[in-house]
Write an enzyme that holds these catalytic residues in place. Structure first.
Site, mmCIF file in Angstrom:
data_model
loop_
_atom_site.group_PDB
_atom_site.id
_atom_site.type_symbol
_atom_site.label_atom_id
_atom_site.label_comp_id
_atom_site.label_asym_id
_atom_site.label_seq_id
_atom_site.Cartn_x
_atom_site.Cartn_y
_atom_site.Cartn_z
ATOM 1 N N CYS A 1 -9.279 22.034 18.042
ATOM 2 C CA CYS A 1 -9.087 22.290 19.463
ATOM 3 C C CYS A 1 -8.380 20.988 20.015
ATOM 4 O O CYS A 1 -9.294 20.359 20.614
ATOM 5 C CB CYS A 1 -10.386 22.748 19.891
ATOM 6 S SG CYS A 1 -11.164 23.924 19.154
ATOM 7 N N GLU A 2 -7.436 20.666 19.613
ATOM 8 C CA GLU A 2 -6.868 19.444 20.367
ATOM 9 C C GLU A 2 -5.477 19.745 20.450
ATOM 10 O O GLU A 2 -4.556 20.380 19.456
ATOM 11 C CB GLU A 2 -6.788 18.209 19.328
ATOM 12 C CG GLU A 2 -8.141 17.836 19.255
ATOM 13 C CD GLU A 2 -8.578 16.608 20.256
ATOM 14 O OE1 GLU A 2 -7.827 15.988 20.695
ATOM 15 O OE2 GLU A 2 -9.731 16.097 20.042
ATOM 16 N N GLY B 1 0.862 -1.110 0.044
ATOM 17 C CA GLY B 1 0.031 -0.233 0.038
ATOM 18 C C GLY B 1 0.910 1.338 -0.094
ATOM 19 O O GLY B 1 1.002 1.824 -0.891
ATOM 20 N N ARG B 2 1.661 1.294 1.139
ATOM 21 C CA ARG B 2 2.321 2.563 1.389
ATOM 22 C C ARG B 2 3.474 2.845 0.274
ATOM 23 O O ARG B 2 3.635 3.846 -0.462
ATOM 24 C CB ARG B 2 2.951 2.694 2.788
ATOM 25 C CG ARG B 2 3.706 4.022 2.988
ATOM 26 C CD ARG B 2 4.616 3.841 4.380
ATOM 27 N NE ARG B 2 3.756 2.960 5.337
ATOM 28 C CZ ARG B 2 3.182 3.568 6.417
ATOM 29 N NH1 ARG B 2 2.824 4.860 6.361
ATOM 30 N NH2 ARG B 2 2.567 2.675 7.304
HETATM 31 N N1 LLP Z 1 -2.222 -6.095 3.911
HETATM 32 C C1 LLP Z 1 -2.819 -6.037 5.223
HETATM 33 C C2 LLP Z 1 -3.360 -7.223 5.693
HETATM 34 C C3 LLP Z 1 -2.748 -4.875 5.870
HETATM 35 O O1 LLP Z 1 -3.288 -4.838 7.039
HETATM 36 C C4 LLP Z 1 -2.155 -3.653 5.521
HETATM 37 C C5 LLP Z 1 -2.103 -2.423 6.188
HETATM 38 C C6 LLP Z 1 -1.622 -3.989 4.105
HETATM 39 C C7 LLP Z 1 -1.376 -5.065 3.413
HETATM 40 C C8 LLP Z 1 -0.468 -2.578 3.438
HETATM 41 O O2 LLP Z 1 0.439 -2.244 4.300
HETATM 42 P P1 LLP Z 1 1.705 -1.199 3.815
HETATM 43 O O3 LLP Z 1 2.242 -1.817 2.653
HETATM 44 O O4 LLP Z 1 0.618 -0.214 3.328
HETATM 45 O O5 LLP Z 1 2.431 -0.835 4.939
HETATM 46 N N2 LLP Z 1 -2.463 3.834 9.085
HETATM 47 C C9 LLP Z 1 -1.201 3.541 9.064
HETATM 48 C C10 LLP Z 1 -0.915 2.107 8.556
HETATM 49 C C11 LLP Z 1 -1.758 1.102 8.889
HETATM 50 C C12 LLP Z 1 -1.640 -0.197 7.861
HETATM 51 C C13 LLP Z 1 -2.517 -1.092 8.094
HETATM 52 N N3 LLP Z 1 -2.610 -2.091 7.182
HETATM 53 C C14 LLP Z 1 -0.139 4.601 9.005
HETATM 54 O O6 LLP Z 1 -0.574 5.466 8.571
HETATM 55 O O7 LLP Z 1 0.921 4.315 9.149
#
Ligand code: LLP
Length: 421
Positions: free
Chosen positions: A347-348, A279-280
């Site tokens: 407001c935090e 994802g990221r």
């Molecule tokens: N697969 C599963 C089952 C996941 O739970 C996640 C992310 C991904 C793939 C993708 O992970 P990535 O490649 O993006 O690291 N909100 C947080 C990140 C939460 C990730 C949740 N799961 C942040 O902003 O850092």
């Protein structure tokens, strides 16, 4: 972030000036680069070429339809965690046959919809869920393909809130119990076992935890083979980090060549397709958040640059103490550098985008909050009754609004008053 660059001190998204975009669409606005998403995806394609694979972009990182559509056009699969994400993928032209469905609490209606459209597989997170999928598949006279999400108990060495592969976490099935659960799955008439998966956490900047997890999965593959259960794929999840503040995470090629090495080393693993769920590392550096300085509040011991974006627009600094670079859109060396916190109007006390920064900044200036393409807009809210902001995508020299700014009326359109007494 080569799709965001400077010319004469001015920040550009691909070939378009960020200041011009802000003028046209207002602030705050998320600005994405199509080339950024494409490069992120292609890095995985390249890393896996020549080996059977499926790249399932983790929709939660950035679920804007235009983003999903750009990736679908490249042939991406998708990793999702809700029926809402599934409908988005379908609306954006994604192929349901390339979808994996993760998540600890899949509801029956979500399972039914996924069966109806024919997804690649469910990533099953518990025995209860396995039975539930069996029941729904039987009622629909279908066979559900499944993979078990196992929890390999490795420390991802990242922020505790985004670490998911430890025994204490709610995710997956304890790897030591997995063989039994697979055995049960093998007995169920409407279940077809296709793989195994894990996801140990997010924003990992070294390969070691991934490789530890992989080795544990391969031991499980052996244990299953002894029971006559043969898998077709190995889903190693997402989690590869990006550079927010000078980190140097492995590239997809560096990481995945090691994974491929482990599979190719032994004949018994060579047939396993590799599934990844990034994802990221696809979205993070393909976006920034443009915001305008409302005012500067100075005091004896602290300076605050108050901007028009806030924690409801970009939550990561507030909840993970995450660092995002903050840069003036127009660099102006004649300005004095100010040591400051960059904060929003909410407001935090936790409403900040950056702390202890040195920025050459004045009232009315535009700032860019970098590396905001992942977990930016998707985690935004209407907190403090602020409208959700606009998203635009730059494609070469063109700018497309891919979500217009919400209006106040839209914000409360689904609410109602109690009846008159
Ligand atoms: N697969 C599963 C089952 C996941 O739970 C996640 C992310 C991904 C793939 C993708 O992970 P990535 O490649 O993006 O690291 N909100 C947080 C990140 C939460 C990730 C949740 N799961 C942040 O902003 O850092």
């Amino acid at each position: 972030m080569e799709w965001f660059s400077r010319s004469n001190g001015e920040l550009f998204a691909e070939q378009v000036s960020v200041a011009n975009i802000a003028e046209q669409f207002g602030t705050p606005t998320y600005i994405y680069s199509r080339a950024g998403f494409e490069a992120g995806y292609k890095a995985y394609e390249e890393a896996l070429s020549g080996h059977p694979h499926l790249i399932c972009y983790a929709v939660k990182a950035n679920s804007n339809l235009a983003v999903l559509n750009v990736l679908a056009k490249l042939g991406a699969g998708f990793d999702l965690v809700s029926v809402g994400e599934l409908e988005r993928v379908l609306a954006a032209g994604g192929d349901p046959a390339k979808v994996v469905f993760s998540g600890v609490g899949k509801q029956r209606h979500e399972i039914r919809r996924a069966l109806e459209v024919g997804i690649h597989c469910f990533n099953v997170e518990s025995e209860v869920e396995l039975e539930r999928i069996q029941e729904e598949a039987a009622a629909m006279n279908k066979v559900a393909s499944i993979s078990m999400r196992v929890n390999p108990d490795v420390d991802a060495q990242t922020h505790p809130y985004i670490s998911t592969g430890l025994k204490d976490n709610k995710f997956g099935i304890d790897i030591s119990r997995a063989p039994e659960v697979y055995q049960r799955a093998a007995e169920l008439p409407n279940i077809d076992i296709v793989g195994v998966d894990c996801h140990i956490g997010s924003q990992l900047t070294t390969k070691e935890p991934f490789i530890d997890a992989l080795d544990r999965l391969l031991i499980l593959v052996d244990q299953l083979a002894e029971r006559g259960i043969k898998l077709k794929h190995l889903d190693i999840g997402g989690g590869l980090g990006i550079s927010y503040d000078g980190e140097v995470p492995p590239t997809p090629t560096e990481y995945l060549s090691e994974v491929r090495g482990h599979l190719m080393a032994q004949e018994k693993y060579q047939h396993l397709a590799i599934v990844v769920e990034p994802g990221r590392s696809i979205a993070g550096n393909a976006g920034l958040l443009a915001t305008e300085v409302e005012l500067i509040k100075k005091s004896d011991h602290k300076n605050f640059v108050v901007v028009d974006a806030a924690m409801n627009d970009l939550l990561r600094p507030s909840i993970y103490s995450a660092y995002h670079g903050i840069e003036p859109v127009q660099q102006d060396d004649s300005k004095e550098s100010l040591f400051c916190d960059v904060v929003g109007p909410i407001c935090e006390t936790g409403d900040f985008l950056g702390k202890d920064r040195d920025i050459k900044v004045a009232e009315g200036d535009l700032l860019a909050v970098m590396s905001s393409g992942a977990y930016g807009f998707g985690m935004s809210s209407n907190y403090n009754s602020r409208n959700r902001i606009a998203e635009v995508m730059v494609d070469g020299d063109k700018v497309h609004q891919v979500r217009r700014r919400e209006t106040i009326q839209e914000q409360f359109a689904t609410e109602s008053l109690l009846p008159e007494e």
